[in-house]
Every structure is written in C-alpha cells, then in structure tokens.
Design a protein around this motif. Structure first.
Motif, PDB file in Angstrom:
ATOM      1  N   THR A  78       4.399  -1.831  15.308  1.00 12.84           N
ATOM      2  CA  THR A  78       3.593  -1.242  14.305  1.00 12.84           C
ATOM      3  C   THR A  78       2.870  -1.955  13.630  1.00 12.84           C
ATOM      4  OG1 THR A  78       5.508  -0.491  12.834  1.00 12.84           O
ATOM      5  CG2 THR A  78       4.684   1.143  14.630  1.00 12.84           C
ATOM      6  N   LYS A  79       3.030  -3.245  13.949  1.00 13.41           N
ATOM      7  CA  LYS A  79       2.446  -4.365  13.041  1.00 13.41           C
ATOM      8  C   LYS A  79       1.453  -5.406  13.855  1.00 13.41           C
ATOM      9  CE  LYS A  79       6.577  -4.890   9.966  1.00 13.41           C
ATOM     10  NZ  LYS A  79       7.231  -3.786  10.211  1.00 13.41           N
ATOM     11  N   GLY A  80       0.857  -4.436  14.724  1.00 16.33           N
ATOM     12  CA  GLY A  80       0.134  -5.044  15.695  1.00 16.33           C
ATOM     13  C   GLY A  80      -1.165  -5.864  15.053  1.00 16.33           C
ATOM     14  N   GLU A 124      16.125  -2.454  17.575  1.00 21.10           N
ATOM     15  CA  GLU A 124      15.829  -1.397  18.612  1.00 21.10           C
ATOM     16  C   GLU A 124      14.227  -0.910  18.293  1.00 21.10           C
ATOM     17  OE1 GLU A 124      18.226   1.972  19.114  1.00 21.10           O
ATOM     18  OE2 GLU A 124      19.866   1.013  18.838  1.00 21.10           O
ATOM     19  N   ARG A 125      13.451  -1.091  19.192  1.00 16.29           N
ATOM     20  CA  ARG A 125      12.044  -0.555  19.359  1.00 16.29           C
ATOM     21  C   ARG A 125      11.665   0.036  20.594  1.00 16.29           C
ATOM     22  NH1 ARG A 125       8.304  -4.227  17.544  1.00 16.29           N
ATOM     23  NH2 ARG A 125       9.970  -5.415  16.730  1.00 16.29           N
ATOM     24  N   TYR A 126      10.549   0.868  20.466  1.00 13.97           N
ATOM     25  CA  TYR A 126       9.918   1.359  21.696  1.00 13.97           C
ATOM     26  C   TYR A 126       9.467   0.175  22.610  1.00 13.97           C
ATOM     27  CZ  TYR A 126      10.729   6.015  19.708  1.00 13.97           C
ATOM     28  OH  TYR A 126      11.282   7.062  19.151  1.00 13.97           O
ATOM     29  N   ASN A 137       0.336   6.337  15.081  1.00 15.23           N
ATOM     30  CA  ASN A 137      -1.043   5.938  15.369  1.00 15.23           C
ATOM     31  C   ASN A 137      -1.213   4.534  15.075  1.00 15.23           C
ATOM     32  OD1 ASN A 137      -1.811   8.260  16.451  1.00 15.23           O
ATOM     33  ND2 ASN A 137      -2.475   9.011  14.209  1.00 15.23           N
ATOM     34  N   ASP A 138      -0.364   3.706  14.324  1.00 19.69           N
ATOM     35  CA  ASP A 138      -0.416   2.540  14.097  1.00 19.69           C
ATOM     36  C   ASP A 138       0.172   1.627  14.997  1.00 19.69           C
ATOM     37  OD1 ASP A 138       1.892   3.095  13.328  1.00 19.69           O
ATOM     38  OD2 ASP A 138       1.843   2.098  11.390  1.00 19.69           O
ATOM     39  N   ILE A 148      -2.323  -5.254  21.685  1.00 16.48           N
ATOM     40  CA  ILE A 148      -3.353  -4.598  21.908  1.00 16.48           C
ATOM     41  C   ILE A 148      -3.300  -2.968  21.048  1.00 16.48           C
ATOM     42  CG2 ILE A 148      -4.912  -2.856  23.474  1.00 16.48           C
ATOM     43  CD1 ILE A 148      -4.593  -5.406  25.469  1.00 16.48           C
ATOM     44  N   LYS A 149      -3.985  -2.651  20.125  1.00 18.57           N
ATOM     45  CA  LYS A 149      -4.100  -1.213  19.500  1.00 18.57           C
ATOM     46  C   LYS A 149      -4.013  -0.217  20.496  1.00 18.57           C
ATOM     47  CE  LYS A 149      -4.576   1.247  15.679  1.00 18.57           C
ATOM     48  NZ  LYS A 149      -4.049   2.775  16.042  1.00 18.57           N
ATOM     49  N   LEU A 150      -3.183   0.622  20.368  1.00 23.48           N
ATOM     50  CA  LEU A 150      -3.372   2.037  21.157  1.00 23.48           C
ATOM     51  C   LEU A 150      -4.278   2.862  20.416  1.00 23.48           C
ATOM     52  CD1 LEU A 150       0.392   2.570  22.072  1.00 23.48           C
ATOM     53  CD2 LEU A 150      -1.381   1.915  23.755  1.00 23.48           C
ATOM     54  N   PRO A 151      -5.219   3.472  21.142  1.00 26.01           N
ATOM     55  CA  PRO A 151      -6.060   4.581  20.434  1.00 26.01           C
ATOM     56  C   PRO A 151      -5.213   5.537  20.077  1.00 26.01           C
ATOM     57  CG  PRO A 151      -6.975   3.917  22.474  1.00 26.01           C
ATOM     58  CD  PRO A 151      -5.422   3.298  22.697  1.00 26.01           C
ATOM     59  N   ASP A 152      -5.747   6.238  18.773  1.00 29.64           N
ATOM     60  CA  ASP A 152      -4.845   7.220  18.304  1.00 29.64           C
ATOM     61  C   ASP A 152      -4.431   8.319  19.092  1.00 29.64           C
ATOM     62  OD1 ASP A 152      -4.783   5.942  15.781  1.00 29.64           O
ATOM     63  OD2 ASP A 152      -6.092   7.192  14.829  1.00 29.64           O
TER      64      ASP A 152
END
Length: 134
Positions: free
Chosen positions: A55-57, A35-37, A78-79, A64-68
């Motif tokens: 979280t292993k982007g 399960e994941r978001y 945040n990762d 695409i990394k989400l800005p914090d």
C-alpha cells in the motif's frame, strides 16, 4: 472460487505470505518483516512465484498501482500496488504462507486473468529477480 476456499492457490490468486524483499535479504534477513498479501504469479508443480502487494506503491520503485475497481474486486485496498521487479520463490506450502485469519483456507481474492497477464508481462519485461525462500 471465492475467498476462504481451502483449495490450493493458483496463478492470479491473492494469498497472505511473509514476503522477503531483496533489500531485506541484502541486509542479512532470512525472513520478511511482516505478513502481506501477495499475488501468485506462477506455479510449476509445487514451486510458486509470488509478487509483493504494497500500500506504499508510490514509494516503492518498480510497483504498478492497481486500478481501484481491480483492487476492490480482489478484496484489496484502493491504494494497493504490485511490485514487479522481484519475486519470492518457494515450494508449496513452504514456511511463510499463512492461512486467512477470518475464514478457512489461503485464498483471499483473485485478479482477473487479463490483469494477471498484464502483471506477468511487466515482470518479464523488467527482468525481475528472485529471492529463494526454500
């Protein structure tokens, strides 16, 4: 809208889901590993399109990394990154959507409409492929 509401998820909402990556499907799997978001990227009638949040982007091609501040506002770590090279498609509620563990409903959080549109534009630009989950 707040986390834990029982309403039906909409575009931009973050929900829990057993996401099946295309590479897992190619290995013969018919269900995701965990399960994941996921981000609800589109809803047409009862048909949903969701994008994996990882979280292993930094190790995931096409993420695409989400800005914090964006991740934090959506209730994500945040990762967190969103994979924009593929998506899962299913008919709501489907077999793989999961209710929240600590409160009623499905919706964990939400990305802003502006950031959601940015993600959708990337999805289209990269000609993302789908994994049918029905």
């Amino acid at each position: 809208m707040t986390a834990g509401t029982i309403e039906r998820p909409k575009r931009g909402d973050i929900i829990r889901y057993v996401y099946l990556f295309k590479s897992e499907q190619a290995q013969g799997r018919d269900e995701g590993v965990k399960e994941r978001y996921v981000l609800v990227a589109g809803v047409i009638g009862n048909v949903y399109r969701v994008l994996a949040i990882t979280t292993k982007g930094e190790k995931t091609k096409g993420a695409i990394k989400l800005p914090d501040p964006v991740a934090s506002a959506a209730g994500l770590s945040n990762d967190s990154s969103i994979v924009v090279t593929e998506f899962n498609r299913f008919t709501f509620p489907g077999y793989d959507i999961r209710p929240l563990m600590d409160q009623p409903g499905y919706i964990h959080g939400r990305l802003s409409p502006r950031f959601t549109e940015k993600i959708i534009a990337e999805l289209k630009a990269r000609k993302a492929t789908s994994v049918d989950r029905d």
